[in-house]
Scaffold this active site. Structure first.
Site, PDB file in Angstrom:
ATOM      1  N   ASN A  69       1.025  -1.272   0.086  1.00  0.00           N
ATOM      2  CA  ASN A  69       0.036  -0.081  -0.131  1.00  0.00           C
ATOM      3  C   ASN A  69       0.793   1.171  -0.055  1.00  0.00           C
ATOM      4  O   ASN A  69       1.918   1.389   0.592  1.00  0.00           O
ATOM      5  CB  ASN A  69      -0.754   0.018   1.252  1.00  0.00           C
ATOM      6  CG  ASN A  69      -0.446   0.769   2.233  1.00  0.00           C
ATOM      7  OD1 ASN A  69      -0.431   1.967   2.376  1.00  0.00           O
ATOM      8  ND2 ASN A  69       0.269   0.043   3.416  1.00  0.00           N
ATOM      9  N   ASN A  99      -3.559   6.927  16.446  1.00  0.00           N
ATOM     10  CA  ASN A  99      -2.171   7.063  15.764  1.00  0.00           C
ATOM     11  C   ASN A  99      -1.943   8.263  15.131  1.00  0.00           C
ATOM     12  O   ASN A  99      -2.721   9.001  14.625  1.00  0.00           O
ATOM     13  CB  ASN A  99      -2.061   5.819  14.716  1.00  0.00           C
ATOM     14  CG  ASN A  99      -0.752   5.791  13.956  1.00  0.00           C
ATOM     15  OD1 ASN A  99      -0.590   6.564  12.972  1.00  0.00           O
ATOM     16  ND2 ASN A  99      -0.304   4.686  14.134  1.00  0.00           N
ATOM     17  N   CYS A 130       6.116   5.261   9.051  1.00  0.00           N
ATOM     18  CA  CYS A 130       5.367   4.952   7.501  1.00  0.00           C
ATOM     19  C   CYS A 130       6.304   4.995   6.396  1.00  0.00           C
ATOM     20  O   CYS A 130       6.846   6.170   6.208  1.00  0.00           O
ATOM     21  CB  CYS A 130       4.179   5.809   7.793  1.00  0.00           C
ATOM     22  SG  CYS A 130       3.194   5.747   5.932  1.00  0.00           S
ATOM     23  N   GLY A 217       0.969  -8.244   5.494  1.00  0.00           N
ATOM     24  CA  GLY A 217       0.445  -9.626   5.228  1.00  0.00           C
ATOM     25  C   GLY A 217       1.236 -10.691   5.663  1.00  0.00           C
ATOM     26  O   GLY A 217       2.292 -10.497   6.143  1.00  0.00           O
TER      27      GLY A 217
END
Length: 302
Positions: A69, A99, A130, A217
């Site tokens: 993503n 967050n 991030c 994942g």
């Protein structure tokens, strides 16, 4: 039924499952599918001082055993979150974790200060990891001194429990964890996404508009588990584990590696009922193995 209650850095959770930031928005979509009060906690979308539109599309790509993503911290800004999203979440019996992210140390401090005294907020998760923003984000989390600077600034702005969300894109996760603890952090969450990319072979170009994105994942689970183990062995600080958890057995691995609680993220995309399913599976697993309280398993594999 086994006792699923846990406490992480002063945040009381009815069970150790927290939905991961960036995978559940502010809970509204999931609330249409199940009662958010089933959750131990919810860590909301990364929130910044000003609204952010995020990165251009395409910004999601499937990969083998995972996804990339590059959303880029799209969010409505802290004022809107305080006005509309936190009041919505207060309707549910679950721990609300906000967050936060920023382009500068001052941004982080300012967002944290806005949350001080806000009713219903159980804690702040400081996103210094991030990989999908051009300024700030992961840049704050790959150097121990810079990570400590952010946490120290946030610590000075709030008395709320602080959780540092750390990046796996480092050579020594233990050094980062030690630095944020020394700066005043109460817990760490491990791990955020791994920096990766996908190439469209027909177009001979990166598939994501931002070129790179964050890999999450099942593919990242072994790396996340290793980092939880390392930090548990070296730094005396509570750990929230995440990275590829899609079953109770996955979660128990993280707890046995040293996590007191865990987050699920990508699992909810392919199974929107993943959270309640995993909570039920967790209770069944503990009963089947004669474990009376989930806390008995923290660090049990060491």
């Amino acid at each position: 039924m086994a006792n699923l209650q846990v406490s992480v850095a002063g945040i009381e959770l009815k069970n150790p499952l927290i939905t991961a930031s960036g995978t559940c928005g502010y809970g509204r979509e999931l609330a249409e599918l199940f009662d958010l009060s089933l959750l131990g906690g919810i860590s909301v979308k990364g929130t910044t001082l000003q609204p952010r539109a995020g990165n251009p599309t395409p910004r999601i790509a499937e990969t083998a055993s995972g996804m990339l993503n590059s959303v880029g911290l799209q969010n409505p800004g802290i004022d809107r979150v305080i006005a509309t999203e936190i009041p919505f979440l207060r309707r549910f019996n679950t721990a609300i974790i906000i967050n936060i992210a920023g382009h500068s140390v001052e941004d982080y401090r300012a967002v944290a200060a806005r949350l001080e005294g806000e009713a219903g907020v159980a804690g702040i998760e400081v996103n210094i990891s991030c990989p999908n923003v051009s300024g700030g984000g992961m840049a704050f989390g790959v150097d121990p001194a810079v990570a400590a600077e952010v946490i120290s600034a946030v610590r000075g702005a709030t008395r709320l429990p602080l959780i540092a969300k750390l990046s796996p894109n480092v050579t020594d996760i233990v050094a980062i964890a030690a630095a944020v603890k020394e700066a005043g952090c109460d817990a760490v969450s491990l791990i955020n996404t791994l920096h990766g990319m996908v190439i469209d072979v027909e177009k001979r170009a990166p598939l994501l508009a931002n070129k790179f994105g964050g890999l999450s994942g099942p593919a990242v689970k072994p790396i996340a588990l290793r980092m939880v183990w390392q930090v548990y062995e070296a730094v005396d600080i509570p750990i929230i584990g995440l990275g590829g958890i899609s079953s109770a057995e996955d979660a128990i691995e993280f707890i046995m590696a040293g996590a007191s609680a865990f987050q699920i993220g990508s699992a909810s995309f392919h199974d929107p009922q993943a959270a309640p399913r995993i909570i039920e599976q967790l209770d069944d697993w503990l009963d089947a193995h004669g474990v009376s309280a989930i806390g008995e398993l923290v660090g049990a594999a060491h």
